[in-house]
Design an enzyme around this catalytic site. Structure first.
Site, PDB file in Angstrom:
ATOM      1  N   HIS A  71      -3.390   3.049   5.823  1.00 44.87           N
ATOM      2  CA  HIS A  71      -2.002   3.322   5.748  1.00 44.87           C
ATOM      3  C   HIS A  71      -1.672   4.764   5.617  1.00 44.87           C
ATOM      4  CE1 HIS A  71      -2.478   3.470   1.418  1.00 44.87           C
ATOM      5  NE2 HIS A  71      -1.462   4.263   1.180  1.00 44.87           N
TER       6      HIS A  71
ATOM      7  N   ASP B  89      -7.392  -2.001   4.577  1.00 45.82           N
ATOM      8  CA  ASP B  89      -6.906  -0.792   4.465  1.00 45.82           C
ATOM      9  C   ASP B  89      -7.779   0.293   4.387  1.00 45.82           C
ATOM     10  OD1 ASP B  89      -4.534   0.953   4.485  1.00 45.82           O
ATOM     11  OD2 ASP B  89      -4.060   0.658   2.649  1.00 45.82           O
TER      12      ASP B  89
ATOM     13  N   SER C 102      -3.903   8.336  -2.220  1.00 49.24           N
ATOM     14  CA  SER C 102      -4.477   7.137  -1.237  1.00 49.24           C
ATOM     15  C   SER C 102      -5.395   7.895  -0.313  1.00 49.24           C
ATOM     16  CB  SER C 102      -3.302   6.510  -0.332  1.00 49.24           C
ATOM     17  OG  SER C 102      -2.201   5.820  -1.091  1.00 49.24           O
TER      18      SER C 102
END
Length: 217
Positions: free
Chosen positions: A11, A41, A118
Site C-alpha cells: 500500500h 500487503d 508503514s
C-alpha cells in the site's frame, strides 16, 4: 539485502509511477518493483546499490506475547524514528485488507506507529527483523495504542517466492468454514470451542480428495 533488495508494504507504493528510495545519508536511488503480493500487503523493491547494511531475519513464530520490540520508521516525515513496546498478541486478524484472498496474521504491539511507519522494521531486542509495520487500529487516523505488523516469516516467504518464481506460491485447502464457539460446539456435540466447522468443500480440491465433508469439525 546488501545488494539493494528492500521489503516494504504494497500500500506504500500502490499506484506510484516512479519510486525513489532515500537512505539515511540522504543519497537517493530510483527503485524497481521486483514483485508484489496484495494478499499480505508486501512488496519487494530493488535499488542499484551495493554494500548496504541490512537486517537479519528473525523467527517470528518464536516471538512471545509480552516480549519487547522496537518499531522503526518515518512517521510524519520524522526520519528514522524508533519506538518501543511489547508484543500484545499474535496471529491477529483485523479484517483491513479488501481482498478475498487476504492473509492476516498480524503481530499486535503497543509500540507507537503512525502514518509514515508503514513498511518499516519491527525488530526484537537482538536487532532481528520480526515484522513489517503495516497498520494501526484507530478512530482518529493516529496511534491510540494498537499497531500491527506482518510477521517476518510471512514476509520472508513472500520475498523468497517472488525471487524464485516471480509470484507467491500458495496451497489451498479448498473449504469454507465457520469458527467454533459455545453455541456451535453445543449444536454439533463438540467438547471444545477451538477449531472450525466445514460449511463447503470445493469440488476437486485437496480437501475434497482427502475426504473432508460439510459439517466436519
Amino acid at each position: 539485502s546488501s545488494d539493494g533488495y528492500i521489503i516494504t508494504n504494497y500500500h506504500v507504493i500502490q499506484g506510484a509511477k516512479k519510486l525513489e528510495v532515500t537512505l539515511n545519508n540522504k543519497e537517493s536511488y530510483e527503485a524497481e518493483i521486483i514483485g508484489i503480493d496484495e494478499s499480505t500487503d508486501i512488496a519487494l523493491l530493488k535499488i542499484d546499490k551495493g554494500d548496504l547494511p541490512y537486517l537479519t531475519f528473525g523467527d517470528s513464530d518464536n516471538l512471545n506475547v509480552g516480549e519487547w520490540v522496537l518499531a522503526v520508521g518515518n512517521p510524519f516525515n520524522l526520519t528514522s524514528t524508533v519506538t518501543a513496546g511489547i508484543v500484545s498478541a499474535k496471529a491477529r486478524d483485523i479484517n483491513i485488507m479488501n481482498n478475498n484472498k487476504r492473509i492476516e496474521s498480524f503481530i499486535q504491539t503497543d509500540a507507537a506507529v503512525n502514518p509514515g511507519n508503514s513498511g518499516g522494521a519491527l525488530v526484537n531486542t537482538r536487532g532481528n527483523l520480526i515484522g513489517i509495520n503495516t497498520a494501526i487500529s484507530s478512530q482518529t487516523g493516529s496511534y491510540i495504542g494498537y499497531s500491527f505488523a506482518v510477521p517476518s516469516n510471512i514476509a520472508k516467504k513472500v520475498m523468497e517466492d517472488i525471487l524464485e518464481f516471480g509470484n507467491v506460491q500458495r496451497a489451498y485447502l479448498g473449504i469454507n468454514y465457520e469458527e467454533l464457539n459455545s453455541d456451535k460446539a453445543n449444536e454439533f456435540g463438540v467438547g471444545s470451542t477451538e477449531g472450525v466447522i466445514v460449511t463447503r468443500v470445493l469440488e476437486g480440491s485437496a480437501a475434497n480428495e482427502a475426504g473432508i465433508e460439510v459439517n466436519d469439525v
